[in-house]
Design a protein around this motif. Structure first.
Motif, PDB file in Angstrom:
ATOM      1  N   UNK A  54       0.858  -1.179   0.000  1.00  0.00           N
ATOM      2  CA  UNK A  54       0.000   0.000   0.000  1.00  0.00           C
ATOM      3  C   UNK A  54       0.898   1.233   0.000  1.00  0.00           C
ATOM      4  N   UNK A  55       0.389   2.330  -0.581  1.00  0.00           N
ATOM      5  CA  UNK A  55       1.148   3.579  -0.613  1.00  0.00           C
ATOM      6  C   UNK A  55       0.935   4.317   0.690  1.00  0.00           C
ATOM      7  N   UNK A  56       2.061   4.735   1.304  1.00  0.00           N
ATOM      8  CA  UNK A  56       1.954   5.429   2.581  1.00  0.00           C
ATOM      9  C   UNK A  56       2.836   6.678   2.546  1.00  0.00           C
ATOM     10  N   UNK A 127       0.758   7.243  -7.261  1.00  0.00           N
ATOM     11  CA  UNK A 127      -0.559   7.559  -7.827  1.00  0.00           C
ATOM     12  C   UNK A 127      -0.799   9.052  -8.064  1.00  0.00           C
ATOM     13  N   UNK A 128      -0.176   9.931  -7.253  1.00  0.00           N
ATOM     14  CA  UNK A 128      -0.450  11.363  -7.346  1.00  0.00           C
ATOM     15  C   UNK A 128       0.844  12.169  -7.393  1.00  0.00           C
ATOM     16  N   UNK A 129       0.825  13.257  -8.177  1.00  0.00           N
ATOM     17  CA  UNK A 129       1.982  14.145  -8.261  1.00  0.00           C
ATOM     18  C   UNK A 129       2.331  14.735  -6.901  1.00  0.00           C
ATOM     19  N   UNK A 173      -4.745  16.679  -4.631  1.00  0.00           N
ATOM     20  CA  UNK A 173      -5.902  16.162  -5.390  1.00  0.00           C
ATOM     21  C   UNK A 173      -7.230  16.373  -4.662  1.00  0.00           C
ATOM     22  N   UNK A 174      -7.656  17.631  -4.555  1.00  0.00           N
ATOM     23  CA  UNK A 174      -8.890  17.930  -3.826  1.00  0.00           C
ATOM     24  C   UNK A 174     -10.117  17.319  -4.500  1.00  0.00           C
ATOM     25  N   UNK A 175     -10.062  17.131  -5.811  1.00  0.00           N
ATOM     26  CA  UNK A 175     -11.203  16.518  -6.507  1.00  0.00           C
ATOM     27  C   UNK A 175     -11.417  15.080  -6.037  1.00  0.00           C
ATOM     28  N   UNK A 220      -4.888   7.737   1.909  1.00  0.00           N
ATOM     29  CA  UNK A 220      -4.227   7.300   0.678  1.00  0.00           C
ATOM     30  C   UNK A 220      -3.949   5.807   0.719  1.00  0.00           C
ATOM     31  N   UNK A 221      -3.430   5.328   1.844  1.00  0.00           N
ATOM     32  CA  UNK A 221      -3.117   3.898   1.987  1.00  0.00           C
ATOM     33  C   UNK A 221      -4.367   3.040   1.852  1.00  0.00           C
ATOM     34  N   UNK A 222      -5.479   3.549   2.360  1.00  0.00           N
ATOM     35  CA  UNK A 222      -6.727   2.791   2.320  1.00  0.00           C
ATOM     36  C   UNK A 222      -7.291   2.689   0.909  1.00  0.00           C
ATOM     37  N   UNK A 223      -6.885   3.623   0.049  1.00  0.00           N
ATOM     38  CA  UNK A 223      -7.393   3.623  -1.333  1.00  0.00           C
ATOM     39  C   UNK A 223      -6.403   3.056  -2.331  1.00  0.00           C
ATOM     40  N   UNK A 224      -5.118   3.379  -2.146  1.00  0.00           N
ATOM     41  CA  UNK A 224      -4.091   3.005  -3.126  1.00  0.00           C
ATOM     42  C   UNK A 224      -3.289   1.810  -2.608  1.00  0.00           C
TER      43      UNK A 224
END
Length: 289
Positions: A54-56, A127-129, A173-175, A220-224
């Motif tokens: 997972x991403x942390x 996943x995100x810049x 990534x507010x969206x 983030x970890x919970x999603x990615x």
């Protein structure tokens, strides 16, 4: 279909390959990154393997809680230990041979590029810049906290920190994470106040940056991830309840902003009183014709 090789079996092969090729042991910080790339190399070798990650906060982490894999301390530092040995693997010789080739390439990547290089490559796939920008921001704060490096850059490196802080806010990534927009802006205002303080403290900035980043990365970890549940992340990170942890960090940031607001109000009141003390004597002068 169940995986041909478990995480413990992959780790056993990795440690065995490392021992046969390199001296010393794999640093725990490098272990997650090597396994992250090993997962891709194994896929190229058509070996089905279970490497849950997972991403942390500082890249991808492999879930090792409740497995036979752990970090131990020795007289020469920390090392990875795996209860599964190479002799315990039940897979075919062909599968093990291909797995050895895969993990060997991942090890070569680490030893060719070192920890910093392999981490840079990992972040290219983040996943995100905003994750890459935070890594730069974190580096700039580390420089500011190091008096020797800060002297080289001047002004405690505050200019670079401000720049990366703004880039971070713009890239957030507010969206995808609208519930974190208010937290982001509170944190931004608190960080700006600390950066503008005459008594600039890089360690305080570091704690503030880490607090918000951890708050965000719990979500983030919970999603990615590649199939790691929230409950498993809680166990991995030794957290009783992710949402309760977030609530505490949000409250800390909000209290910090309120403290700043109260201080600003006091400073404004003091300035007004000082101004009045300067003007009143002149108002008391009797003007005669």
């Amino acid at each position: 279909m169940s995986p041909q090789l478990s995480l413990e079996e992959i780790t056993a092969i990795l440690l065995n390959e490392h021992q046969s090729t390199y001296s010393g042991s794999i640093p725990p910080k490098a272990f997650n990154k090597i396994l992250y790339f090993a997962a891709k190399e194994l896929e190229d070798e058509n070996v089905t393997a279970d490497i849950p990650y997972f991403w942390y906060m500082y890249g991808a982490e492999v879930k090792t809680a409740n497995t036979g894999i752990r970090t131990i301390s020795t007289g020469s530092g920390q090392r990875i230990r795996c209860d599964t040995g190479i002799e315990d693997i039940q897979a075919s010789h062909g599968t093990i041979r291909k797995a050895r080739k895969a993990v060997s390439r991942s090890l070569d990547k680490y030893y060719s590029n070192n920890l910093e290089g392999i981490t840079d490559e990992m972040y290219e796939e983040a996943p995100y810049d905003v994750q890459r920008i935070y890594r730069e921001l974190d580096t700039q704060i580390e420089v500011a906290a190091d008096s020797n490096q800060a002297t080289l850059f001047g002004d405690n490196n505050r200019k670079q920190i401000r720049r990366n802080l703004l880039l971070f806010v713009q890239a957030f990534p507010t969206a995808d994470f609208p519930a974190y927009e208010d937290d982001l802006m509170i944190w931004y205002r608190v960080m700006r106040a600390e950066l503008n303080d005459d008594d600039f403290n890089a360690e305080k900035i570091d704690r503030l940056a880490t607090k918000f980043w951890r708050l965000f990365c719990l979500e983030l970890a919970s999603r990615e991830n590649n199939g790691v549940s929230r409950d498993e992340i809680e166990v991995e990170r030794n957290i009783f309840d992710i949402e309760a942890e977030k609530k505490t960090m949000r409250a800390d940031l909000l209290e910090r902003e309120r403290t700043n607001a109260r201080q600003n109000a006091r400073n404004t009141e003091t300035a007004l009183k000082a101004g009045e003390a300067f003007i009143v004597p002149f108002l008391d002068i009797e003007v005669t014709g």
